[in-house]
Write an enzyme that holds these catalytic residues in place. Sequence first.
Site, short mmCIF file in Angstrom:
data_model
loop_
_atom_site.label_atom_id
_atom_site.label_comp_id
_atom_site.label_asym_id
_atom_site.label_seq_id
_atom_site.Cartn_x
_atom_site.Cartn_y
_atom_site.Cartn_z
CE LYS A 256 -0.30 -0.39 5.00
NZ LYS A 256 -1.11 -0.81 6.15
NE ARG B 250 -7.14 0.16 10.77
CZ ARG B 250 -5.89 -0.01 10.31
NH1 ARG B 250 -5.02 0.99 10.40
NH2 ARG B 250 -5.51 -1.15 9.81
CG HIS C 178 -4.03 -4.45 11.54
ND1 HIS C 178 -2.92 -5.04 11.00
CD2 HIS C 178 -3.72 -3.14 11.66
CE1 HIS C 178 -1.98 -4.13 10.79
NE2 HIS C 178 -2.45 -2.96 11.19
NE ARG D 198 -2.78 -8.24 7.43
CZ ARG D 198 -3.38 -8.61 8.56
NH1 ARG D 198 -4.01 -9.76 8.64
NH2 ARG D 198 -3.37 -7.82 9.61
CE1 TYR E 144 10.98 31.50 2.84
CE2 TYR E 144 11.35 29.13 2.85
CZ TYR E 144 11.01 30.29 2.18
OH TYR E 144 10.71 30.24 0.85
CB CYS F 46 13.19 25.87 1.62
SG CYS F 46 14.40 26.93 2.43
CG MET F 47 7.81 23.46 -1.35
SD MET F 47 6.61 24.37 -2.34
CE MET F 47 5.62 25.17 -1.11
CG ASP F 48 10.87 23.91 -4.03
OD1 ASP F 48 10.02 23.02 -4.12
OD2 ASP F 48 10.60 25.13 -4.04
#
Length: 385
Positions: free
Chosen positions: A36, A134, A164, A224, A268, A315-317
């Site tokens: 998954k 769940r 589970h 699993r 930042y 930072c983002m990038d």
Amino acid sequence: MWRGTRAIVHLDRLQHNVKILKSLLAPDVRLMATVKANAYGHGAHEVSLAALAAGADQLGVAMAEEAMALRQFGIAAPIMIFGALPPRAANAIVEQGITATVASVDDVRLLDQVGRINDKPARVHVKVDTGMGRLGVRDEAEMLAVLTAIEDSSYVQLEGMFTHLSSADEMQTEAGFSYTRMQRDRFLAALATARRAGFHVPIAHLANSAGLLWDASFHFDMVRPGIALYGYHPAPDWDTPVELLPVLELRSVITRIASMSRGEAISYGRLYRTDASERIATVALGYADGVPRALANKGYVEVNGVPAPMVGKVCMDQLMVNVTDMEARVGDEVVVYSADLASKASLARHAEVMGTIPYELLCGIGGRVPRECHPKLDVGLHDAL
Ligand SMILES: *Cc1c(COP(=O)(O)O)cnc(C)c1O
């Protein structure tokens, strides 16, 4: 790709993990590879093929979309969906021969209708809630109602029952172990009730990686594993009986090196100020690629084998690291999540620093990071399956 940031997925190590986990199982116990969330960030298609080729019997995913994507890649192996059944997905699930999880009489009726329309069987596993809170039937009456609905239907076929574990990663503690044992005992009781009532349950299963690694009393007919396939122990301080090899490395490149003078601000919010004259390198990845922003001043990357501390906010990038007194040039490759458990830049250590688990960092690796398989996935593998 051009930017140079990439995740290297060592499929040979993944196959080692599959085989070594299989060696813990009795010969008739099946291994379902949990793939998954894009195989925990590693690339679902490639991991599925490699795992099946190494001896996994089938695949497990969280949702119907993931199962469909694997079918579209041409994977014909059995695939099971762990999550709740969305009514809108029922048709695709039956059409593509995917195994669904059912937890209510309504689930069974829906699949029976859809099976009739497609004139195809709908294979299902009944989920039992033994203490995860769940998903799943919550008591014997509910379970027997679902099993009876399956028996009364023409198209729904009972293939298995499962549950589970919620605390398998805390088995070393008395509280964790007794809760896990309680879940196993409840599952055994549910199975006994179902079988006493005359239902044939071909495949019973409960073990995630932790259950698999603990002992054979958790193996039942199938296991699993997820995280163990990718090389991590379910709990960091758990000495497992086998040597698992971390599969993924996240790498990037240095795009700039600046010699700063004392007191210059980095990133930042000016969270980091240079101490004395420092060399600060900029690296071509950031939180959009999955490196948590909060690793600011806490994480490390490896530059030519030497750990370099992250400085200032991620930072983002991009992110910055201190490479003072290190051999480092623009264009050098750096390791951001190392597969070497002894490294300060290891993914496991970064998870610990962040107060989370390797799962979350792996799944968080961004969609724009290309995954490169080593060795390259053999195209012929497809035909072999
Ligand atoms: C994710 C998942 C697993 C795998 O768990 P790991 O701890 O990664 O081994 C197994 N079963 C179910 C139902 C899951 O959702």
